[in-house]
Design an enzyme around this catalytic site. Sequence first.
Site, PDB file in Angstrom:
ATOM      1  N   HIS A 149     -15.887   4.305 -25.444  1.00  0.00           N
ATOM      2  CA  HIS A 149     -14.466   4.385 -25.085  1.00  0.00           C
ATOM      3  C   HIS A 149     -13.586   3.696 -26.133  1.00  0.00           C
ATOM      4  O   HIS A 149     -12.437   3.363 -25.855  1.00  0.00           O
ATOM      5  CB  HIS A 149     -14.228   3.731 -23.727  1.00  0.00           C
ATOM      6  CG  HIS A 149     -15.069   4.290 -22.630  1.00  0.00           C
ATOM      7  ND1 HIS A 149     -15.071   5.627 -22.313  1.00  0.00           N
ATOM      8  CD2 HIS A 149     -15.953   3.693 -21.788  1.00  0.00           C
ATOM      9  CE1 HIS A 149     -15.913   5.830 -21.311  1.00  0.00           C
ATOM     10  NE2 HIS A 149     -16.475   4.679 -20.983  1.00  0.00           N
TER      11      HIS A 149
ATOM     12  N   HIS B 168     -15.870   9.511 -18.476  1.00  0.00           N
ATOM     13  CA  HIS B 168     -17.295   9.743 -18.727  1.00  0.00           C
ATOM     14  C   HIS B 168     -17.637  11.221 -18.594  1.00  0.00           C
ATOM     15  O   HIS B 168     -18.804  11.589 -18.569  1.00  0.00           O
ATOM     16  CB  HIS B 168     -18.152   8.944 -17.749  1.00  0.00           C
ATOM     17  CG  HIS B 168     -17.861   7.489 -17.723  1.00  0.00           C
ATOM     18  ND1 HIS B 168     -17.013   6.922 -16.800  1.00  0.00           N
ATOM     19  CD2 HIS B 168     -18.285   6.485 -18.523  1.00  0.00           C
ATOM     20  CE1 HIS B 168     -16.931   5.624 -17.023  1.00  0.00           C
ATOM     21  NE2 HIS B 168     -17.692   5.337 -18.065  1.00  0.00           N
TER      22      HIS B 168
END
Length: 330
Positions: free
Chosen positions: A56, A218
């Site tokens: 991320h 995700h």
Amino acid sequence: MRMLINVPETVVADALRGMAASHPELTVDVENRVVVRRDAPVAGKVALVSGGGSGHEPLHAGFVGPGMLSAACPGEVFTSPVPDQMVRAAAAVDSGEGVLFVVKNYTGDVLNFEMAAELADEEGLRIEQVLVDDDVAVTDSLYTAGRRGTGATLFVEKIAGAAAEEGAPLDRVAAVARRVNESSRSFGVALSSVTTPAKGSPTFDLPAGELELGIGIHGEPGRERRAMMTSGEIADFAVDAVLDDLRPNGPVLALVNGMGGTPLLELYGFGAEVHRVLRERGVVVARTLVGNYVTSLDMAGCSVTLCQVDEELLRLWDAPVETPALRWGR
């Protein structure tokens, strides 16, 4: 698999070695997976610790530095860090004023940070926790009970980090962080799937000519799939989804965030459409941040996060910050 890596097993360690070489202002413990601002612990200052699965970036390690996080704990790709990392980070940055854990609402992160808080308490550390759960797209996803934590994590870490930098006590820093989370909402859109190094191929199937509205960071499913839309149409849908839930009655911070695979040329164009929608809806934008900040590896797409602010929150947002990924005012 076309990735700029050696082998999937060393992706996180290799990235941390690169971070250590590039940012001497940070202390990077590659073996134990902890990134700390080099001047920590800072006397008289509450420390902020966050973390989560890698993939991320720049969240979270890229936000370590004066005015933001004191330390970050990167896990394996899309996998929570473990409690030992969090306890080690807290011990490294605690000045005696306490430590605030900033936790995105994913089951693994929540459980491991809770366990870390208990272990840290046994070691005599004073811990507060703040849960970030800003995503309006869905509730109770593959990874989450309740809403997912996404773009508002940046707002929480920056604004609470500024309060800590000013010398606010732990309860005050935690209260500011919770207020930012409560004042923030996000919505994400995927134009392509995400490819993890371990799998080496897309993690879900998104046919050509389609997009996913409400995607998670995700690759969790969103609200619905549609035929490809224009930037303006996506902005209408995403901003309305946020405003329907947030219902701001004052100015907002706007984060126009890329998912990792979308160039700035497109993000700035999308940002123009976000501003158009907000203007049409009568919402005043106090500040805007555009770029790849809360990403999902190579996913093409974007997210919109809005945070309603008052004079105090805006002042803390504007306060100096100096991290690898966010810096102004110093």
